[in-house]
Design a protein around this motif. Structure first.
Motif, PDB file in Angstrom:
ATOM      1  N   GLY A 146      11.046  13.464  11.225  1.00 18.93           N
ATOM      2  CA  GLY A 146       9.836  14.039  10.649  1.00 18.93           C
ATOM      3  C   GLY A 146       8.692  13.045  10.642  1.00 18.93           C
ATOM      4  N   ALA A 147       9.004  11.786  10.298  1.00 19.66           N
ATOM      5  CA  ALA A 147       7.981  10.740  10.300  1.00 19.66           C
ATOM      6  C   ALA A 147       7.473  10.478  11.714  1.00 19.66           C
ATOM      7  N   ARG A 148       8.382  10.543  12.676  1.00 21.72           N
ATOM      8  CA  ARG A 148       8.004  10.347  14.083  1.00 21.72           C
ATOM      9  C   ARG A 148       7.023  11.417  14.544  1.00 21.72           C
ATOM     10  N   ASP A 149       7.370  12.678  14.279  1.00 23.59           N
ATOM     11  CA  ASP A 149       6.533  13.783  14.738  1.00 23.59           C
ATOM     12  C   ASP A 149       5.162  13.740  14.073  1.00 23.59           C
ATOM     13  N   ALA A 150       5.144  13.411  12.781  1.00 28.13           N
ATOM     14  CA  ALA A 150       3.866  13.313  12.071  1.00 28.13           C
ATOM     15  C   ALA A 150       3.023  12.176  12.629  1.00 28.13           C
ATOM     16  N   ALA A 151       3.662  11.075  13.004  1.00 20.24           N
ATOM     17  CA  ALA A 151       2.932   9.935  13.565  1.00 20.24           C
ATOM     18  C   ALA A 151       2.294  10.298  14.903  1.00 20.24           C
ATOM     19  N   VAL A 152       3.033  11.021  15.746  1.00 24.13           N
ATOM     20  CA  VAL A 152       2.486  11.431  17.043  1.00 24.13           C
ATOM     21  C   VAL A 152       1.279  12.345  16.851  1.00 24.13           C
ATOM     22  N   ILE A 153       1.421  13.365  16.010  1.00 20.76           N
ATOM     23  CA  ILE A 153       0.327  14.305  15.792  1.00 20.76           C
ATOM     24  C   ILE A 153      -0.870  13.614  15.154  1.00 20.76           C
ATOM     25  N   THR A 154      -0.602  12.650  14.275  1.00 29.28           N
ATOM     26  CA  THR A 154      -1.700  11.904  13.657  1.00 29.28           C
ATOM     27  C   THR A 154      -2.471  11.106  14.693  1.00 29.28           C
ATOM     28  N   LEU A 155      -1.789  10.558  15.690  1.00 24.35           N
ATOM     29  CA  LEU A 155      -2.473   9.823  16.758  1.00 24.35           C
ATOM     30  C   LEU A 155      -3.324  10.754  17.617  1.00 24.35           C
ATOM     31  N   LEU A 156      -2.849  11.974  17.838  1.00 24.07           N
ATOM     32  CA  LEU A 156      -3.625  12.939  18.625  1.00 24.07           C
ATOM     33  C   LEU A 156      -4.914  13.298  17.893  1.00 24.07           C
ATOM     34  N   TYR A 157      -4.782  13.521  16.585  1.00 24.38           N
ATOM     35  CA  TYR A 157      -5.944  13.945  15.805  1.00 24.38           C
ATOM     36  C   TYR A 157      -6.794  12.765  15.350  1.00 24.38           C
ATOM     37  N   GLY A 158      -6.164  11.668  14.974  1.00 27.76           N
ATOM     38  CA  GLY A 158      -6.901  10.528  14.432  1.00 27.76           C
ATOM     39  C   GLY A 158      -7.522   9.626  15.482  1.00 27.76           C
ATOM     40  N   CYS A 159      -6.951   9.639  16.699  1.00 23.97           N
ATOM     41  CA  CYS A 159      -7.458   8.759  17.756  1.00 23.97           C
ATOM     42  C   CYS A 159      -7.915   9.527  18.999  1.00 23.97           C
ATOM     43  N   GLY A 160      -7.678  10.838  19.025  1.00 24.75           N
ATOM     44  CA  GLY A 160      -8.094  11.628  20.181  1.00 24.75           C
ATOM     45  C   GLY A 160      -7.249  11.376  21.408  1.00 24.75           C
ATOM     46  N   LEU A 161      -5.994  10.970  21.225  1.00 25.25           N
ATOM     47  CA  LEU A 161      -5.137  10.678  22.371  1.00 25.25           C
ATOM     48  C   LEU A 161      -4.612  11.965  23.004  1.00 25.25           C
ATOM     49  N   ARG A 162      -4.366  11.901  24.301  1.00 20.85           N
ATOM     50  CA  ARG A 162      -3.579  12.937  24.962  1.00 20.85           C
ATOM     51  C   ARG A 162      -2.126  12.728  24.562  1.00 20.85           C
ATOM     52  N   ILE A 163      -1.331  13.788  24.624  1.00 19.97           N
ATOM     53  CA  ILE A 163       0.068  13.647  24.227  1.00 19.97           C
ATOM     54  C   ILE A 163       0.786  12.645  25.134  1.00 19.97           C
ATOM     55  N   SER A 164       0.434  12.617  26.415  1.00 17.41           N
ATOM     56  CA  SER A 164       1.064  11.663  27.339  1.00 17.41           C
ATOM     57  C   SER A 164       0.699  10.230  26.976  1.00 17.41           C
ATOM     58  N   GLU A 165      -0.508  10.037  26.454  1.00 13.60           N
ATOM     59  CA  GLU A 165      -0.947   8.691  26.064  1.00 13.60           C
ATOM     60  C   GLU A 165      -0.223   8.229  24.806  1.00 13.60           C
ATOM     61  N   ALA A 166      -0.052   9.131  23.852  1.00  9.60           N
ATOM     62  CA  ALA A 166       0.668   8.768  22.626  1.00  9.60           C
ATOM     63  C   ALA A 166       2.121   8.429  22.933  1.00  9.60           C
ATOM     64  N   LEU A 167       2.743   9.259  23.780  1.00 13.37           N
ATOM     65  CA  LEU A 167       4.154   9.024  24.105  1.00 13.37           C
ATOM     66  C   LEU A 167       4.318   7.873  25.095  1.00 13.37           C
ATOM     67  N   GLY A 168       3.233   7.432  25.672  1.00 13.31           N
ATOM     68  CA  GLY A 168       3.284   6.292  26.591  1.00 13.31           C
ATOM     69  C   GLY A 168       3.203   4.946  25.890  1.00 13.31           C
ATOM     70  N   LEU A 169       2.990   4.948  24.583  1.00 12.00           N
ATOM     71  CA  LEU A 169       2.936   3.685  23.839  1.00 12.00           C
ATOM     72  C   LEU A 169       4.304   2.999  23.861  1.00 12.00           C
ATOM     73  N   ARG A 170       4.290   1.688  23.855  1.00  8.96           N
ATOM     74  CA  ARG A 170       5.515   0.898  23.908  1.00  8.96           C
ATOM     75  C   ARG A 170       5.659   0.046  22.649  1.00  8.96           C
TER      76      ARG A 170
END
Length: 307
Positions: A146-170
C-alpha cells in the motif's frame, strides 16, 4: 502480410530506425510503433504492385497508391488519429529513403493527414487527486505494498512524472532530495522539484519494503522483489477510482495531467510547466490551457449574475 516484404526493404527500414535512434534519440516504444506502421505500409504497397522485387514498389508510388493505402486503413477500422500516426511514420521513413535512393517523394509527402479532434487531458480535482492517493494506500492487506502504490501515485501527481519514469527510478536515486533528475522520452533529461510530501511517501515505502534498496535495482518492487509492473499501478488506480465514484478517465496518467493543470490554475508559467513535464513541444503543453479555460468557464457560468 509482412512476409511479402523483400530483404532490401527490411534492411532499409532497419537502417532508418537505427538512424532515428542515433540521430533523434527516439524512444524504444516509439521505434516499435514506427516499425509496425512502416512494415504494414511496405507490405501493402508490395502486394498492391504485385511483386516483392527489392525496393521497386516504393520507387514508383503515386497519389493513387497512397489513396488506396488510406482506404485500406479506413476499411480495416483505423480511426483518424491512428491513420494520422501511421502516415506520419511513413512520411518520415519515405523522406529518409527518397534522399538516399533518389525517389520522387511528392506523392507520399503531399498526402493529407486525416483530421481528428485532439482529446483534451481529463484532470482530477485537487480533492479527488488526494483521495485517490489515500485510497490507493489501503487497497492491499500488506502495508508495504500500500505504501509503495501510494508513493508511485504521489510521484505522478506531485512531480508530474510519467508512470514509466516513476517505475524507472533506481535504488541509487535514494534518498530523494529537493530535486530529481529524470530521463524522459527520447532520452531527454529534465530536473523536477520533489515536494516534501513526495519525499515522505517514498521514505515510508522504503522503510516498509522487505527488499533493501540496491543501487542498480528498481526502486519500486513487485511482491516477489522484481520490477513493479505498470499494469499493477493501473489496476490499483482503477479499483480506487471505482470506490471513489470517479470516471474511467481517472487513470495514473490523469494524475500527471492533474499536476500540470493545478499548477496552471495556480498561476504557473506555461514554459516552466513544459520543462517540468518534459514536453518536446509547447503545443503539447498548451492543451492544458484549454482544460483550464473550460474550468474558468464553468466557474463563470455558475457565479456570474445573469440579468
Amino acid at each position: 502480410m509482412t512476409l511479402a516484404i523483400s530483404p532490401q526493404a527490411r534492411d532499409a527500414l532497419e537502417n532508418w530506425l537505427a538512424a532515428a535512434r542515433a540521430l533523434k534519440g527516439a524512444a524504444d516504444n516509439t521505434l516499435t510503433a514506427y516499425r509496425a506502421d512502416v512494415l504494414d505500409f511496405i507490405a501493402f504497397m508490395t502486394l498492391h504492385h504485385g511483386g516483392t522485387e527489392g525496393l521497386g514498389p516504393l520507387s514508383r508510388l503515386t497519389v493513387t497508391d497512397m489513396r488506396a493505402w488510406m482506404a485500406h486503413l479506413r476499411g480495416g477500422g483505423a480511426g483518424s488519429r491512428s491513420m494520422a500516426r501511421k502516415l506520419s511514420a511513413v512520411k518520415s521513413f519515405y523522406r529518409w529513403l527518397a534522399e538516399r535512393e533518389g525517389y520522387e517523394p511528392t506523392a507520399v509527402l503531399s498526402t493529407r493527414t486525416p483530421k481528428f479532434q485532439k482529446k483534451l487531458p481529463r484532470p482530477l480535482s485537487q480533492d479527488a487527486a488526494r483521495a485517490m492517493i489515500d485510497t490507493v494506500e489501503i487497497q492491499n492487506v500488506k502495508d508495504w505494498i500500500g505504501a509503495r502504490d501510494a508513493a508511485v501515485i504521489t510521484l505522478l501527481y506531485g512531480c508530474g512524472l510519467r508512470i514509466s519514469e516513476a517505475l524507472g527510478l533506481r535504488g541509487r536515486d535514494l534518498p530523494l532530495g529537493d530535486s530529481l533528475r529524470i530521463i524522459g522520452k527520447g532520452g531527454k533529461e529534465r530536473i523536477v522539484p520533489v515536494l516534501p510530501v513526495a519525499r515522505a511517501a517514498v521514505a515510508r515505502y522504503v522503510a516498509a519494503c522487505p527488499y533493501p534498496p540496491e543501487p542498480d535495482a528498481p526502486l519500486f518492487r513487485g511482491s516477489r522483489g522484481g520490477a513493479l509492473s505498470p499494469r499493477l499501478i493501473q489496476k490499483v488506480t482503477e479499483n480506487a477510482r471505482m470506490q471513489l465514484g470517479l470516471p474511467a478517465t481517472a487513470t495514473p496518467h490523469a494524475m500527471r495531467h492533474s499536476f500540470a493543470t493545478h499548477l496552471l490554475s495556480a498561476g504557473g508559467d506555461l514554459r516552466t510547466i513544459q520543462e517540468l513535464l518534459g514536453h518536446a513541444s509547447l503545443s503539447t503543453t498548451q492543451a492544458y490551457t484549454a482544460v483550464d479555460t473550460l474550468h474558468l468557464m464553468k466557474v463563470y457560468e455558475a457565479a456570474h449574475p445573469k440579468a
